[in-house]
Enzyme design. Sequence first.
Site, PDB file in Angstrom:
ATOM      1  N   HIS A  46      24.032 -52.261  42.066  1.00 43.28           N
ATOM      2  CA  HIS A  46      23.259 -51.535  41.060  1.00 43.28           C
ATOM      3  C   HIS A  46      21.775 -51.723  41.376  1.00 43.28           C
ATOM      4  CE1 HIS A  46      26.886 -51.849  38.168  1.00 43.28           C
ATOM      5  NE2 HIS A  46      26.833 -50.655  38.710  1.00 43.28           N
ATOM      6  N   GLU A  49      19.246 -53.829  39.332  1.00 44.90           N
ATOM      7  CA  GLU A  49      19.435 -55.273  39.175  1.00 44.90           C
ATOM      8  C   GLU A  49      18.806 -56.009  40.363  1.00 44.90           C
ATOM      9  OE1 GLU A  49      23.706 -55.388  38.599  1.00 44.90           O
ATOM     10  OE2 GLU A  49      23.536 -54.251  36.735  1.00 44.90           O
ATOM     11  N   HIS A 153      25.676 -59.395  39.680  1.00 44.11           N
ATOM     12  CA  HIS A 153      25.209 -58.389  38.725  1.00 44.11           C
ATOM     13  C   HIS A 153      24.331 -59.080  37.690  1.00 44.11           C
ATOM     14  CE1 HIS A 153      27.807 -54.821  39.662  1.00 44.11           C
ATOM     15  NE2 HIS A 153      28.553 -55.743  40.242  1.00 44.11           N
ATOM     16  N   GLU A 206      27.659 -62.510  36.775  1.00 39.73           N
ATOM     17  CA  GLU A 206      26.655 -61.783  35.988  1.00 39.73           C
ATOM     18  C   GLU A 206      25.546 -62.739  35.571  1.00 39.73           C
ATOM     19  OE1 GLU A 206      26.203 -58.687  34.496  1.00 39.73           O
ATOM     20  OE2 GLU A 206      28.049 -57.605  34.998  1.00 39.73           O
TER      21      GLU A 206
HETATM   22 ZN    ZN Z   1      25.602 -54.375  37.697  1.00 41.17          ZN
END
Ligand code: ZN
Length: 236
Positions: A46, A49, A153, A206
């Site tokens: 992503h 990020e 993430h 995360e």
């Molecule tokens: Zn992500």
Amino acid sequence: MKLRPRQEWGTILREPDIYGRSHLGVPLEVWRPAGPCTLLVFAAIHGEEPETTFALSRALRQLTEPSPHAAVVLAANPDGLIRGTRGNARGVELNRNFPTADWQPSPVPHRSTLEDPRDVLLSPGPEPGSEAETKALIGLIYDLKPQVVIALHAPLACIDDANQSPLGRWIAERTSMEFVADVGYPTPGSFGTWGRENGVPVITYEFPMTSTDALVREHVPVLVELLTRWPIADGR
Ligand SMILES: [Zn+2]
């Protein structure tokens, strides 16, 4: 492994290999391990990020030599990272583009902050596995054959591991974050689902919503351990 002196943390020791090209033609880079690959850690699938790239780079820059066991991808979606978009340069949310049984052609709703509704619509791609970055990452995994993949993430502050593996538990305990088997909403065509369907264990790490200084203090040392020690947890 001994770490580099702090004065040398500004640069990465070695040049990477290139495992493909993004839609815009940016090289997709991998730092391969010295020995057989047991672990692949990748950041920034992503593009919104960037802290995942920054933290993983900080960890990689501390190594005096290639990781004995871990391959590192600092940007799985470099076009998104350059443009500051979640998706790639074609607007595709790569983490919904993997060829899985549950892949869906409908737009992917995304929330722009944790408080916002899921009202930003992104494309999952014209077909499963359509994107250059998706194809290249799958090719890299078939090439490296890691025992486990860690996908970085932000900012949900949890360790998501469908297998509830000892390694996932170790990271959760080490980071004092929640250890979950599911993020709690459907993720058709995600990398994690692709891993499950193809026998590739995936741990989604995360980061919390925090400052870069806090990431350096609390998460970069964990990433350094992941790159230098194996096995970390009994039974992985
Ligand atoms: Zn992500």
